[in-house]
Scaffold this motif. Structure first.
Motif, PDB file in Angstrom:
ATOM      1  N   GLN A  68       0.821  -1.204   0.000  1.00 27.88           N
ATOM      2  CA  GLN A  68       0.000   0.000   0.000  1.00 27.88           C
ATOM      3  C   GLN A  68       0.857   1.256   0.000  1.00 27.88           C
ATOM      4  O   GLN A  68       0.557   2.233  -0.702  1.00 27.88           O
ATOM      5  N   ILE A  69       1.935   1.245   0.791  1.00 25.11           N
ATOM      6  CA  ILE A  69       2.828   2.405   0.854  1.00 25.11           C
ATOM      7  C   ILE A  69       3.514   2.639  -0.489  1.00 25.11           C
ATOM      8  O   ILE A  69       3.635   3.784  -0.946  1.00 25.11           O
ATOM      9  N   THR A  70       3.960   1.569  -1.138  1.00 21.83           N
ATOM     10  CA  THR A  70       4.614   1.739  -2.442  1.00 21.83           C
ATOM     11  C   THR A  70       3.627   2.259  -3.485  1.00 21.83           C
ATOM     12  O   THR A  70       3.997   3.059  -4.346  1.00 21.83           O
ATOM     13  N   LEU A  71       2.375   1.829  -3.402  1.00 18.33           N
ATOM     14  CA  LEU A  71       1.364   2.338  -4.325  1.00 18.33           C
ATOM     15  C   LEU A  71       1.097   3.819  -4.088  1.00 18.33           C
ATOM     16  O   LEU A  71       0.931   4.594  -5.031  1.00 18.33           O
ATOM     17  N   ALA A  72       1.064   4.221  -2.826  1.00 14.52           N
ATOM     18  CA  ALA A  72       0.848   5.627  -2.509  1.00 14.52           C
ATOM     19  C   ALA A  72       2.032   6.475  -2.958  1.00 14.52           C
ATOM     20  O   ALA A  72       1.855   7.594  -3.466  1.00 14.52           O
ATOM     21  N   ALA A  73       3.249   5.943  -2.783  1.00 12.75           N
ATOM     22  CA  ALA A  73       4.443   6.672  -3.196  1.00 12.75           C
ATOM     23  C   ALA A  73       4.459   6.903  -4.703  1.00 12.75           C
ATOM     24  O   ALA A  73       4.992   7.902  -5.189  1.00 12.75           O
ATOM     25  N   GLN A  74       3.839   5.984  -5.446  1.00 15.28           N
ATOM     26  CA  GLN A  74       3.741   6.115  -6.908  1.00 15.28           C
ATOM     27  C   GLN A  74       2.478   6.867  -7.339  1.00 15.28           C
ATOM     28  O   GLN A  74       2.211   6.996  -8.526  1.00 15.28           O
ATOM     29  N   GLU A  75       1.716   7.327  -6.353  1.00 17.58           N
ATOM     30  CA  GLU A  75       0.478   8.068  -6.590  1.00 17.58           C
ATOM     31  C   GLU A  75      -0.563   7.234  -7.324  1.00 17.58           C
ATOM     32  O   GLU A  75      -1.413   7.762  -8.043  1.00 17.58           O
ATOM     33  N   ILE A  76      -0.504   5.919  -7.133  1.00 14.82           N
ATOM     34  CA  ILE A  76      -1.530   5.030  -7.669  1.00 14.82           C
ATOM     35  C   ILE A  76      -2.749   5.053  -6.759  1.00 14.82           C
ATOM     36  O   ILE A  76      -3.885   4.955  -7.216  1.00 14.82           O
ATOM     37  N   VAL A  77      -2.503   5.156  -5.447  1.00 12.92           N
ATOM     38  CA  VAL A  77      -3.569   5.428  -4.479  1.00 12.92           C
ATOM     39  C   VAL A  77      -3.152   6.666  -3.700  1.00 12.92           C
ATOM     40  O   VAL A  77      -1.970   7.023  -3.662  1.00 12.92           O
ATOM     41  N   GLY A  78      -4.100   7.317  -3.066  1.00 13.64           N
ATOM     42  CA  GLY A  78      -3.788   8.519  -2.302  1.00 13.64           C
ATOM     43  C   GLY A  78      -3.484   8.191  -0.848  1.00 13.64           C
ATOM     44  O   GLY A  78      -3.900   7.152  -0.333  1.00 13.64           O
ATOM     45  N   TRP A  79      -2.802   9.113  -0.176  1.00 14.58           N
ATOM     46  CA  TRP A  79      -2.484   8.920   1.236  1.00 14.58           C
ATOM     47  C   TRP A  79      -3.722   9.045   2.118  1.00 14.58           C
ATOM     48  O   TRP A  79      -3.715   8.631   3.266  1.00 14.58           O
ATOM     49  N   GLY A  80      -4.792   9.559   1.572  1.00 19.09           N
ATOM     50  CA  GLY A  80      -6.050   9.616   2.304  1.00 19.09           C
ATOM     51  C   GLY A  80      -6.965   8.463   1.955  1.00 19.09           C
ATOM     52  O   GLY A  80      -8.102   8.396   2.411  1.00 19.09           O
ATOM     53  N   GLY A  81      -6.465   7.558   1.133  1.00 19.58           N
ATOM     54  CA  GLY A  81      -7.267   6.410   0.708  1.00 19.58           C
ATOM     55  C   GLY A  81      -6.614   5.111   1.134  1.00 19.58           C
ATOM     56  O   GLY A  81      -6.198   4.958   2.262  1.00 19.58           O
ATOM     57  N   GLY A  82      -6.497   4.183   0.189  1.00 16.56           N
ATOM     58  CA  GLY A  82      -5.887   2.889   0.478  1.00 16.56           C
ATOM     59  C   GLY A  82      -6.903   1.782   0.434  1.00 16.56           C
ATOM     60  O   GLY A  82      -8.007   1.936  -0.109  1.00 16.56           O
ATOM     61  N   PHE A  83      -6.553   0.652   1.019  1.00 18.87           N
ATOM     62  CA  PHE A  83      -7.431  -0.515   1.024  1.00 18.87           C
ATOM     63  C   PHE A  83      -8.396  -0.453   2.195  1.00 18.87           C
ATOM     64  O   PHE A  83      -8.079   0.056   3.254  1.00 18.87           O
ATOM     65  N   ALA A  84      -9.582  -1.018   1.995  1.00 13.58           N
ATOM     66  CA  ALA A  84     -10.579  -1.028   3.055  1.00 13.58           C
ATOM     67  C   ALA A  84     -11.398  -2.308   2.952  1.00 13.58           C
ATOM     68  O   ALA A  84     -11.383  -2.989   1.915  1.00 13.58           O
ATOM     69  N   LEU A  85     -12.090  -2.645   4.036  1.00 11.41           N
ATOM     70  CA  LEU A  85     -12.986  -3.783   4.035  1.00 11.41           C
ATOM     71  C   LEU A  85     -14.398  -3.293   3.779  1.00 11.41           C
ATOM     72  O   LEU A  85     -14.877  -2.375   4.427  1.00 11.41           O
ATOM     73  N   ARG A  86     -15.054  -3.927   2.816  1.00 16.47           N
ATOM     74  CA  ARG A  86     -16.445  -3.605   2.549  1.00 16.47           C
ATOM     75  C   ARG A  86     -17.260  -4.869   2.801  1.00 16.47           C
ATOM     76  O   ARG A  86     -17.044  -5.902   2.169  1.00 16.47           O
ATOM     77  N   LYS A  87     -18.186  -4.781   3.755  1.00 18.25           N
ATOM     78  CA  LYS A  87     -18.985  -5.946   4.115  1.00 18.25           C
ATOM     79  C   LYS A  87     -20.165  -6.100   3.166  1.00 18.25           C
ATOM     80  O   LYS A  87     -20.652  -5.139   2.620  1.00 18.25           O
TER      81      LYS A  87
END
Length: 224
Positions: free
Chosen positions: A205-224
């Motif tokens: 997740q950190i490497t994806l954020a560093a590449q701006e693929i995901v934002g630092w205010g986002g990331g992975f989450a659980l959706r029930k």
């Protein structure tokens, strides 16, 4: 928690607890965790290397402050510090950690190469910490959450969930209860050996954020 099915946290999130929590570290993660703990009704002690900064952050939360090295007042101690600082804290506090729930939030990333974890392939930062603190109850948590998602309780349009791993069921449950009392969802995912997967997950997740693929205010989450 035994199960996190639909509605499992309804009526529970936001219920305040009376417990004592020490957060070591006044950075973004430490400040966000301290805010969740105080919102949940805990008495929070915030310790930092910069006493003035710790006092400033603590004042805004209604917490007490101090310097690293002060006596720990929390039954739950959150180590919101870089991975390299864990060994120093283990040596500094030693037996003060005995019997306490010690929460490791670190990700042992090689920041020189940004291409590997720096712990043995069959271990984790939390596992190594448990070896140094055999009489503490080490729990892994918060390492897969960016600070902003802890503070807001949201990952995009999905509620934040803190993943918690530990060998001591009562320690794990105590942390889950603290987090949910502070208005953030949490899920116990298994024994401390699951910390290895949590750290690898966070590394991705950190490497994806560093590449701006995901934002630092986002990331992975659980959706029930």
């Amino acid at each position: 928690m035994d199960e996190l099915g639909p509605g499992a946290l309804d009526g529970w999130i936001g219920k305040k607890l009376m417990t004592n929590v020490t957060v070591i570290g006044t950075g973004n993660i430490g400040s966000a965790v301290a805010a969740v703990a105080t919102k949940g009704g805990a008495h929070v002690q915030l310790l930092g290397r910069d006493g003035e900064k710790a006092a400033s952050v603590a004042a805004g939360l209604g917490a007490t402050s101090g310097a690293v090295g002060d006596v720990l007042t929390g039954d739950i101690v959150v180590l919101a510090v870089p991975y390299d600082a864990l060994a120093e804290l283990a040596e500094l506090y030693g037996h003060q950690f005995d019997g306490k729930v010690v929460v490791d939030v670190t990700n042992p990333i090689n920041f020189a190469t940004f291409d590997e974890l720096t712990v043995p392939a069959d271990s984790s930062a939390a596992g190594e910490l448990q070896k140094q603190l055999p009489d503490a109850r080490v729990v892994k948590a918060f390492n897969t959450n960016f600070a902003g998602t802890i503070a807001t309780g949201q990952v995009g349009d999905v509620p934040t969930t803190v993943l918690v791993a530990g060998d001591d069921d009562s320690a794990t449950q105590a942390l889950v209860d603290l987090i949910t009392a502070g208005g953030v969802a949490a899920a116990a995912i298994g024994p401390l050996k699951r910390a290895r997967e949590l750290e690898a997950f966070a590394f991705l997740q950190i490497t994806l954020a560093a590449q701006e693929i995901v934002g630092w205010g986002g990331g992975f989450a659980l959706r029930k």
